[in-house]
Design a protein around this motif. Structure first.
Motif, PDB file in Angstrom:
ATOM      1  N   ASP B  89      18.382  -5.713  -2.248  1.00 24.19           N
ATOM      2  CA  ASP B  89      17.282  -6.527  -1.740  1.00 24.19           C
ATOM      3  C   ASP B  89      17.237  -7.876  -2.433  1.00 24.19           C
ATOM      4  O   ASP B  89      17.214  -8.922  -1.816  1.00 24.19           O
ATOM      5  N   ALA B 538      19.844   0.606   4.626  1.00 22.60           N
ATOM      6  CA  ALA B 538      18.499   0.286   4.127  1.00 22.60           C
ATOM      7  C   ALA B 538      17.557   1.474   4.324  1.00 22.60           C
ATOM      8  O   ALA B 538      16.755   1.798   3.437  1.00 22.60           O
ATOM      9  N   ALA B 542      15.920   3.532   1.236  1.00 22.30           N
ATOM     10  CA  ALA B 542      14.465   3.633   1.150  1.00 22.30           C
ATOM     11  C   ALA B 542      14.036   5.106   1.110  1.00 22.30           C
ATOM     12  O   ALA B 542      13.132   5.478   0.360  1.00 22.30           O
ATOM     13  N   CYS B 543      14.689   5.946   1.895  1.00 23.27           N
ATOM     14  CA  CYS B 543      14.361   7.377   1.893  1.00 23.27           C
ATOM     15  C   CYS B 543      14.591   7.962   0.495  1.00 23.27           C
ATOM     16  O   CYS B 543      13.770   8.723  -0.018  1.00 23.27           O
ATOM     17  N   ARG B 545      14.455   6.443  -2.352  1.00 22.70           N
ATOM     18  CA  ARG B 545      13.423   5.992  -3.289  1.00 22.70           C
ATOM     19  C   ARG B 545      12.118   6.744  -3.061  1.00 22.70           C
ATOM     20  O   ARG B 545      11.424   7.118  -4.007  1.00 22.70           O
ATOM     21  N   ALA B 613      15.616  -2.457   1.280  1.00 24.85           N
ATOM     22  CA  ALA B 613      15.237  -1.087   0.951  1.00 24.85           C
ATOM     23  C   ALA B 613      13.806  -1.053   0.401  1.00 24.85           C
ATOM     24  O   ALA B 613      13.017  -0.163   0.721  1.00 24.85           O
ATOM     25  N   GLU B 614      13.482  -2.074  -0.390  1.00 24.83           N
ATOM     26  CA  GLU B 614      12.156  -2.173  -0.993  1.00 24.83           C
ATOM     27  C   GLU B 614      11.060  -2.243   0.081  1.00 24.83           C
ATOM     28  O   GLU B 614      10.037  -1.563   0.008  1.00 24.83           O
ATOM     29  N   GLU B 615      11.362  -3.066   1.090  1.00 24.40           N
ATOM     30  CA  GLU B 615      10.422  -3.256   2.195  1.00 24.40           C
ATOM     31  C   GLU B 615      10.207  -1.929   2.945  1.00 24.40           C
ATOM     32  O   GLU B 615       9.072  -1.504   3.182  1.00 24.40           O
ATOM     33  N   LEU B 616      11.307  -1.253   3.260  1.00 20.45           N
ATOM     34  CA  LEU B 616      11.173   0.008   3.983  1.00 20.45           C
ATOM     35  C   LEU B 616      10.525   1.074   3.110  1.00 20.45           C
ATOM     36  O   LEU B 616       9.775   1.920   3.603  1.00 20.45           O
ATOM     37  N   GLN B 617      10.815   1.013   1.835  1.00 21.41           N
ATOM     38  CA  GLN B 617      10.201   1.985   0.930  1.00 21.41           C
ATOM     39  C   GLN B 617       8.674   1.916   1.060  1.00 21.41           C
ATOM     40  O   GLN B 617       7.996   2.941   1.192  1.00 21.41           O
ATOM     41  N   SER B 618       8.139   0.691   1.071  1.00 23.02           N
ATOM     42  CA  SER B 618       6.678   0.620   1.142  1.00 23.02           C
ATOM     43  C   SER B 618       6.188   0.976   2.544  1.00 23.02           C
ATOM     44  O   SER B 618       5.144   1.589   2.711  1.00 23.02           O
TER      45      SER B 618
END
Ligand code: SF4
Lengths: 356, 630
Positions: B89, B538, B542-543, B545, B613-618
């Protein structure tokens, strides 16, 4: 980048296409489909001429392919007992290019019209001609849109009243022969639907030419543009107007060759003159094989839209390597130099190994 | 570490920090050679055995004005000691070659991140060009970062003084100085780069040597100056055993086409018109004529696909490659291929749209165009790779479908797959599928008439026979007009048309595709994320995390978009909630909702950039919380 001389031998248009000893007739080239053009349509005459001249080539029928676009004339492939594809509007030269490039054993023909080839498909026509793919393009020019019921076409005369131009059309027409010569065509000819003998001669010459051959065929549409070429068929007028080209012969026409084509000192082009007035030596001799297309172009500018006069026959027939031969030669050269090793390709040169 | 950079200086003691992953971004002017620099660092990381993923980002203009913001070109790479899924990211390290690169990238560097700046470009004029009123190197605005100011151009010119190269030529090598410095910082092997430079500039040995000198100068600068107290190590990743190489999506796709031609034993004709970001597929394929591949650079998009279809009619494998605007032009010919039922591969490397849109940026907004973008009922199978390496497999899969079912196939890649790269486990050719088709060789009329019926279908696949010109006795005519079932003559019969439309649809619906596999490690997730194409990495990252924080989430990724895998309906129904992240306004979600009547929720972004990934994580975390609250 420098051009590579591939040293290709000079080939004929049909070299590589398998032949047969079997005697063929026009009937062998007739499919079981009922021909559905309007009664009196000029397309019938062209169909008959093609069906009856093909047997003389002695080719295997299955190695002949007709590809067409959209329009009245583009129904043509359905009526031929060969392979065929009735494709989409204007695109037949592109489709035929792919076929001819991959299959040197086929004699590939494109059937198109003035709208199909010069309007929607203008780009493909132009590029096929410049590339010189081994294709024979029959351009049926009736100077009208027939299938869509009578709108003016890119070869209609300016001011033409049609359904889409009730106050007269505004655009200036194309001269297909001039266009082809300008697009670097190696073979350009013109013939009339009604003159079977000349049409057959021209078709044969086209078939034997290696490269893109453009044959413009003046074709009468009795429904939407009847009589467009009648003046070329009327006794008296016919002789006065038609200038038949023959390679190596002086360009003369009219009763007893009364007229001849001479160079016009004022314009640098050509003009028609009475031979008795200018003398026989002034009449130009037609050289279809001339590298320089200037004279062929000048011939194409005599008359044109008003058909007065009308030059017919083979304007130009010169030899130039064809796109498809060159493309195949490159592939062959590459294969011979280093036959493909798929595993080596996938490996490339920069690898690393992860131990198990 | 057994790495030397050809220097006799004894190695200086530095603190060596071990890291599991690092994201580096090289940013500079488009003339600064950032793509090459990034590529080389990637190769070094690959050779060292790290897992990696890359994200090049460059302007659409070939030469945007020098030193300006639109002219900034960057290359981000992520390398790690474990299998990673995305190019990262945010950079941990930003290399900024000029003020424009600094200005447009600094926002992505987290506080505490490493910033390496080429100070030579920070002149008054250059600062003014990008709207810096004060020099950021002096005004304290970079205080939150670990800044290393290096006069790269000056140092490079100094290192090359002896070579007799002009100042301008010498300065050009400053990107290799940067590469050398970073290679030293991260303990990268260097032989590969030196070999590469010698090969690349084979015809200009003095330039090759200059670049190598600059590269070593960068390395030695790190080694000898005191300004870098710490170096970093990222150990090799534990990837499945085998031989690897680095590969971009466009290259993998091109190799897939070459391999498919070989496995089908067919000549390949690629009819294509240049278009970003698909042109590299044409360039790559043009190199492989020795595999019987002919590339035809056509006069336009329509001629490209026309030639490909003509070649297919003649029994070759016809391929055309393009991007979204090209697909729009090709639609009529795709329709003709649907009607004539000939095999054809249409590659769409999606980019930002509509119209010319964002030619060098990525987007997934051509799915519905691929699905429906033709007149009439014209179903076409659609496949999409989920990573650069997967583009190889998906090309073979597209060819399998095209040849088996005699149909055009749309292959949807995208800008990030096309230019992104990753380590690729080189497949063993012997394990690739056999794709050899059978051609019709004799009359087939069921009535014993000895005729050939071009539209008589295989009862299993519903495919019609492929009878190529040159086959005696099978002369037939095909085309865009509706054909009678069986005999294949023109037919305007209403019942026949109704039947043919349904048959063509049934043929595509009946294509056998592998079941979708769900990644649900705990096997008890209640929320399913469904993605397709390049978002695989991504979404997957994210999954991971989200799961690492103790939440449960399942991920299904579609490589077949038409037809969908047969188990997809039951997969969707076995979760309480379904979330569909896409780089469009919800195109897959629309298809899933209409076909399966599931209440799929869309998460969309159309910024020309991949998901982070950070964005999808949230997004996933919020979605999971919402699902719990229900
Ligand atoms: S409309 Fe004209 S060109 Fe068309 S088939 Fe009838 S007569 Fe021939």
């Amino acid at each position: 980048m420098t051009a590579v001389d591939l040293g290709l031998p000079t080939l004929g248009g049909l070299d590589g296409v398998p032949t047969t000893e079997e005697r063929q007739t026009a009937k062998d080239y007739t499919s079981d489909q009922e021909v559905r053009w309007c009664p009196g349509c000029g397309d019938y005459a062209v169909l008959a001429a093609v069906r009856s001249f093909l047997p003389a080539l002695g080719l295997r029928r299955e190695n002949i392919v007709f590809i067409s676009g959209i329009g009245c004339s583009s129904r043509f492939p359905y009526y031929m007992n060969t392979y065929g594809m009735h494709s989409i509007h204007g695109r037949a030269p592109a489709i035929a290019t792919g076929l001819a490039t991959t299959r040197p054993d086929l004699s590939v023909w494109v059937v198109t019209g003035d709208g199909d080839a010069l309007s929607i498909g203008g780009n493909h026509l132009m590029h096929a001609l410049r590339r010189n793919v081994n294709l024979k393009i029959l351009l049926f020019n009736n100077r009208i849109y027939g299938l869509t019921k009578g709108q003016y076409s890119p070869t209609s005369e300016t001011g033409k009243i049609t359904k889409s131009t009730p106050m007269g059309s505004l655009d200036f027409p194309f001269n297909p022969v001039s266009l082809a010569l300008g697009a670097e065509a190696t073979f350009v000819a013109r013939a009339l639907d009604s003159d079977r003998k000349q049409l057959t001669e021209v078709l044969r010459a086209a078939a034997e030419h290696r490269g893109t051959a453009l044959v413009e065929i003046y074709q009468n549409c009795p429904i939407f543009n009847d009589g467009a070429f009648d003046v070329l068929k009327e006794p008296g007028e016919r002789e006065r107007r038609i200038i038949p080209l023959r390679h190596g012969e002086p360009v003369r026409f009219g009763p007893d060759g009364e007229y001849g084509v001479v160079r016009d000192g004022d314009t640098g082009g050509l003009r028609v003159a009475k031979v008795a007035e200018v003398g026989e030596d002034a009449v130009i001799v037609h050289d279809a094989n001339a590298e320089d297309p200037s004279l062929a172009f000048a011939l194409s500018r005599l008359g044109a839209q008003d058909l007065d006069p009308t030059v017919t026959g083979v304007f130009r027939s010169v030899s130039r390597p064809t796109y498809d031969d060159l493309a195949r030669a490159q592939v062959q050269q590459a294969v011979e130099a280093r036959p493909g090793d798929l595993q080596a390709l996938l490996r490339g040169s920069d690898t690393w190994t992860v131990a198990g | 570490m057994s790495v030397t950079a050809g220097s006799d200086t004894p190695a200086r003691e530095t603190d060596v920090h071990k890291l599991d992953r690092v994201v580096i971004r090289f940013a500079g002017d488009s003339g600064d050679g950032m793509q090459l620099t990034g590529d080389r660092f990637t190769s070094e990381a690959a050779a060292f055995g790290n897992d990696l993923a890359t994200l090049p980002n460059f302007p659409a203009e070939i030469r945007a004005p020098q030193g300006t913001l639109p002219g900034v070109s960057s290359f981000q790479l992520h390398f790690a000691d474990y299998d990673i899924l995305t190019p990262g990211d945010r950079p941990d390290v930003l290399v900024a070659m000029n003020p424009a690169a600094l200005k447009s990238n600094i926002g992505d560097l987290p506080h505490g991140g490493i910033l390496i700046v080429n100070t030579d470009e920070f002149t008054k004029r250059n600062l003014a060009k990008v709207g810096y009123e004060a020099n950021p190197l002096e005004d304290g605005s970079l205080a939150p970062y670990q800044v290393h100011q290096v006069a790269m151009a000056t140092l490079t010119k100094g290192a090359l003084e002896e070579t007799g190269l002009s100042k301008k030529d010498a300065e050009r090598a400053k990107n290799m100085f940067a590469l050398g410095l970073l290679s030293w910082m991260y303990h990268r092997p260097t032989e590969g780069t030196e070999r590469f430079l010698r090969e690349k500039f084979g015809k200009k040995p003095d330039i090759a040597e200059a670049n190598i000198l600059a590269f070593r100068a960068g390395w030695n600068y790190g080694e000898t100056t005191e300004s870098f107290a710490v170096t970093y190590e990222v150990a090799p990743a534990k990837l499945p055993p085998g031989t690897y190489r680095q590969i971009t999506g466009n290259t993998a796709l091109a190799y897939g086409i070459v391999a498919a031609g070989q496995r089908a034993q067919l000549p390949v004709l690629v009819g294509t018109y240049p278009i970003t970001p698909a042109s590299d597929i044409l360039h790559e394929l043009a190199k492989h004529k020795n595999f019987g591949v002919t590339t035809f650079q056509a006069e336009d998009e329509i001629a490209g696909i026309g030639a490909a279809l003509g070649a297919s009619f003649g029994g070759a494998l016809g391929v055309t490659s393009t991007s979204g605007p090209g697909v729009a032009l090709k639609s009529e010919t795709i329709g003709l291929a649907v009607m004539t039922e000939l095999p054809l591969i249409v590659i769409d490397v999606q980019r930002g749209g509509p119209s010319t849109g964002l030619p060098t940026k990525t987007e997934q907004a051509d799915l519905l165009q691929a699905m429906f973008g033709r007149n009439g009922e014209a179903p076409v199978p659609i496949v999409a790779p989920c990573s650069p390496g997967d583009a190889f497999d998906i090309a073979l899969e597209a060819v399998r479908i095209a040849l088996t079912y005699r149909t055009p196939v749309l292959l949807l890649s995208d800008g990030s797959i096309a230019n992104g790269s990753e380590p690729w486990l080189i497949p063993d050719v012997a394990t690739l599928p056999d794709l050899k088709p059978t051609f019709a060789s004799e009359p087939n009329a069921p009535d014993g008439s000895g005729e050939f019926w071009p539209y008589l279908r295989d009862p299993e696949t519903l495919a019609r026979p492929w009878a190529v010109p040159g086959t005696p006795g099978l002369q037939h005519r095909i085309g865009g007009l509706e054909k009678a079932e069986g005999k294949g003559n023109i037919s305007y019969d209403p019942d026949n048309h109704d039947r043919m439309v349904r048959l063509r649809q049934a043929k595509i619906d009946g294509i056998r595709v592998p079941d979708v596999v769900v990644d649900d490690p705990t096997a008890d997730a209640r929320v399913l994320v469904v993605g397709w194409g390049s978002t695989f990495g991504a979404i997957g990252a994210a999954c991971r995390r989200v799961r690492a924080q103790g939440m449960r989430i399942a991920h299904a990724h579609l490589r077949h978009l038409n037809p969908f895998p047969r188990n997809l309906g039951s997969v969707l129904r076995s979760y309480d909630r379904v979330l569909v992240p896409e780089l469009n306004l919800g195109q897959l979600a629309m298809l899933l909702r209409s076909k399966y009547l599931v209440d799929a929720v869309s998460y969309t972004k159309v910024a020309g950039l991949p998901f982070k990934a950070e964005e999808l994580q949230s997004v996933f975390t919020d979605f999971l919380k919402g699902a719990d609250a229900q």
